[in-house]
Scaffold this motif. Structure first.
Motif, PDB file in Angstrom:
ATOM      1  N   TRP A  78      -1.440   4.206  -6.388  1.00  0.00           N
ATOM      2  CA  TRP A  78      -2.777   4.794  -5.720  1.00  0.00           C
ATOM      3  C   TRP A  78      -3.812   4.388  -6.359  1.00  0.00           C
ATOM      4  N   GLN A  79      -4.967   4.100  -5.286  1.00  0.00           N
ATOM      5  CA  GLN A  79      -6.181   3.515  -5.955  1.00  0.00           C
ATOM      6  C   GLN A  79      -7.354   4.722  -5.785  1.00  0.00           C
ATOM      7  N   PHE A  80      -8.064   4.831  -6.628  1.00  0.00           N
ATOM      8  CA  PHE A  80      -9.247   5.716  -6.706  1.00  0.00           C
ATOM      9  C   PHE A  80     -10.657   4.971  -6.921  1.00  0.00           C
ATOM     10  N   ALA A  81     -11.657   5.135  -6.302  1.00  0.00           N
ATOM     11  CA  ALA A  81     -12.926   4.815  -6.442  1.00  0.00           C
ATOM     12  C   ALA A  81     -13.716   5.324  -7.501  1.00  0.00           C
ATOM     13  N   ALA A  82     -15.040   4.886  -7.807  1.00  0.00           N
ATOM     14  CA  ALA A  82     -15.530   5.498  -9.005  1.00  0.00           C
ATOM     15  C   ALA A  82     -15.980   6.830  -8.757  1.00  0.00           C
ATOM     16  N   ASP A  83     -16.269   7.210  -7.443  1.00  0.00           N
ATOM     17  CA  ASP A  83     -16.506   8.641  -7.197  1.00  0.00           C
ATOM     18  C   ASP A  83     -15.345   9.675  -7.212  1.00  0.00           C
ATOM     19  N   GLY A  84     -13.983   8.963  -7.434  1.00  0.00           N
ATOM     20  CA  GLY A  84     -12.870   9.770  -7.496  1.00  0.00           C
ATOM     21  C   GLY A  84     -12.202   9.865  -6.384  1.00  0.00           C
ATOM     22  N   MET A  85     -12.716   9.529  -5.227  1.00  0.00           N
ATOM     23  CA  MET A  85     -11.913   9.440  -3.818  1.00  0.00           C
ATOM     24  C   MET A  85     -10.675   8.598  -3.822  1.00  0.00           C
ATOM     25  N   CYS A  86      -9.564   9.251  -3.333  1.00  0.00           N
ATOM     26  CA  CYS A  86      -8.196   8.312  -3.212  1.00  0.00           C
ATOM     27  C   CYS A  86      -8.799   7.290  -2.039  1.00  0.00           C
ATOM     28  N   LYS A  87      -8.662   6.112  -2.475  1.00  0.00           N
ATOM     29  CA  LYS A  87      -8.869   5.142  -1.284  1.00  0.00           C
ATOM     30  C   LYS A  87      -7.459   4.391  -0.777  1.00  0.00           C
ATOM     31  N   VAL A  88      -6.457   4.211  -1.509  1.00  0.00           N
ATOM     32  CA  VAL A  88      -5.397   3.470  -1.239  1.00  0.00           C
ATOM     33  C   VAL A  88      -4.152   4.198  -1.521  1.00  0.00           C
ATOM     34  N   ILE A  89      -3.175   4.611  -0.706  1.00  0.00           N
ATOM     35  CA  ILE A  89      -1.817   5.149  -1.284  1.00  0.00           C
ATOM     36  C   ILE A  89      -0.863   3.777  -0.592  1.00  0.00           C
ATOM     37  N   PRO A  90      -0.400   3.129  -1.276  1.00  0.00           N
ATOM     38  CA  PRO A  90       0.333   1.911  -1.034  1.00  0.00           C
ATOM     39  C   PRO A  90       1.649   2.125   0.034  1.00  0.00           C
TER      40      PRO A  90
END
Ligand code: FES
Ligand SMILES: [Fe+2]
Length: 353
Positions: A78-90
């Motif tokens: 899973w990927q998270f942006a600097a603001d903590g938002m989840c951006k990618v769930i592969p």
């Protein structure tokens, strides 16, 4: 009372790592007991989030990498942006559902002076302004970043302490046969404590080259500032006009441990004194301080009557007054603390009698 658990300390900026150290990948860091992961995106902008993935609680600092400006969890990607938002769930085709459970807590994080700075709560003050940092006549010399088993405020107090140099630093620039006892001029300073003085110092071989002063002794015109709560600036001017300004930081992990960061700013050039030699001397000085400061324990008594003092301790005592006022001003239980301090004072007086 463990002062470092007081919430007011969460409201200041602290340097955690050099941007160079973060270039190696996301780093775990504990700031005032809070577990973080600090990382830089591809453009070098730092970010800090809670070190715990919301999916299965893996530490985000373990086996993670930075991809497209996001931190990618080492467990399921899973990927998270600097603001903590989840951006990618592969494993999930399409857009990531926007909900709080997917997100990780993020913290204020900024780059300054080549370091990542983090603040855990609404800041009471900005990142400290450091004199000469933007002056092209000065160069920055990185000195070290490492962990010490010492208290943040004891380190600040040590920076304000001229009397220790003759003993702790007898191997580098002190002279135990002539204990330093200069006249101190205390100068009012918003956000901290400041004093000036003039100190004769020993000038051994490596430092003779660093300072370009051949004599075995010289004099420092000293301006020392402690900036609440973790920064100290030691501004030394030598008779030949050389300015060597030490910028030191004691970032609190908890009451008995810090990350000790230091760089210097100087108005000379690499060909005058190689950065490696400048750093080596100050590093040796730091080893001397570390040994003593690690022996002082994790306690920083707010009440003046809990320890003995001498006249040269006035800057350190001004610092204690500053910290006490800071805590009382921002303490919802100020009355409880006042009572605790009054009891400590009464007990100390009784012991003294
Ligand atoms: S634990 Fe982080 S993606 Fe699964
Ligand atoms: Fe020292």
């Amino acid at each position: 009372m463990d002062l470092m658990t007081h919430p007011v300390f969460r409201r200041f900026w602290y340097p955690t790592h050099s941007l160079t150290a973060l270039a190696d990948g996301p780093q775990a860091f504990t700031l005032l007991g809070e577990d973080l992961v600090v990382w830089v995106d591809e453009a070098g902008k730092p970010a800090a989030t809670r070190d715990r993935c919301p999916h299965r609680s893996a530490r985000l600092s373990v086996d993670s990498v930075v991809v497209d400006g996001n931190i990618r969890c080492g467990y399921h990607g899973w990927q998270f942006a600097a603001d903590g938002m989840c951006k990618v769930i592969p494993q999930l085709p399409g857009d990531v559902p926007k909900n709080a459970r997917n997100c990780v807590k993020s913290y204020r994080c900024e780059a300054r002076y080549g370091f990542a700075w983090v603040c855990l709560d609404t800041p009471l003050a900005g990142i400290p302004e450091i004199r000469h940092a933007d002056d092209p006549a000065y160069r920055q010399v990185f000195e070290y970043e490492e962990y010490w088993d010492a208290n943040m405020l004891r380190v600040g107090e040590n920076a304000l302490d001229v009397a220790h140099i003759s003993f702790v630093h007898r191997g580098t620039f002190g002279n135990e046969a002539r204990p330093a006892a200069p006249e101190l001029e205390l100068v009012p300073l918003e956000g901290g404590v400041n004093f000036r003085c003039r100190v004769p110092v020993a000038n051994h071989e490596l430092q003779q080259k660093n300072l370009q002063i051949a004599a075995g002794e010289t004099v420092r015109i000293v301006d020392i500032r402690w900036l609440s709560p973790c920064t100290f600036i030691l501004h030394f001017t030598y008779p030949n006009g050389l300015v060597h300004q030490i910028c030191g930081f004691a970032t609190p992990i908890h009451s008995g441990r810090i990350r000790r960061i230091q760089f210097a700013l100087r108005n000379d050039r690499e060909e005058d004194a190689p950065a490696e030699d400048v750093a080596r001397f100050d590093r040796t000085v730091a080893v001397e301080d570390r040994r003593i400061l690690e022996s002082c324990g994790s306690n920083y008594p707010l009440e003046v009557s809990e320890e003995a003092h001498m006249r040269l301790d006035r800057p350190g005592l001004a610092m204690r007054e500053y910290v006490k006022a800071l805590i009382l001003e921002h303490d919802p239980n100020a009355e409880v603390l006042r009572d605790e301090l009054a009891r400590a004072r009464a007990a100390a007086l009784e012991n003294a009698a």
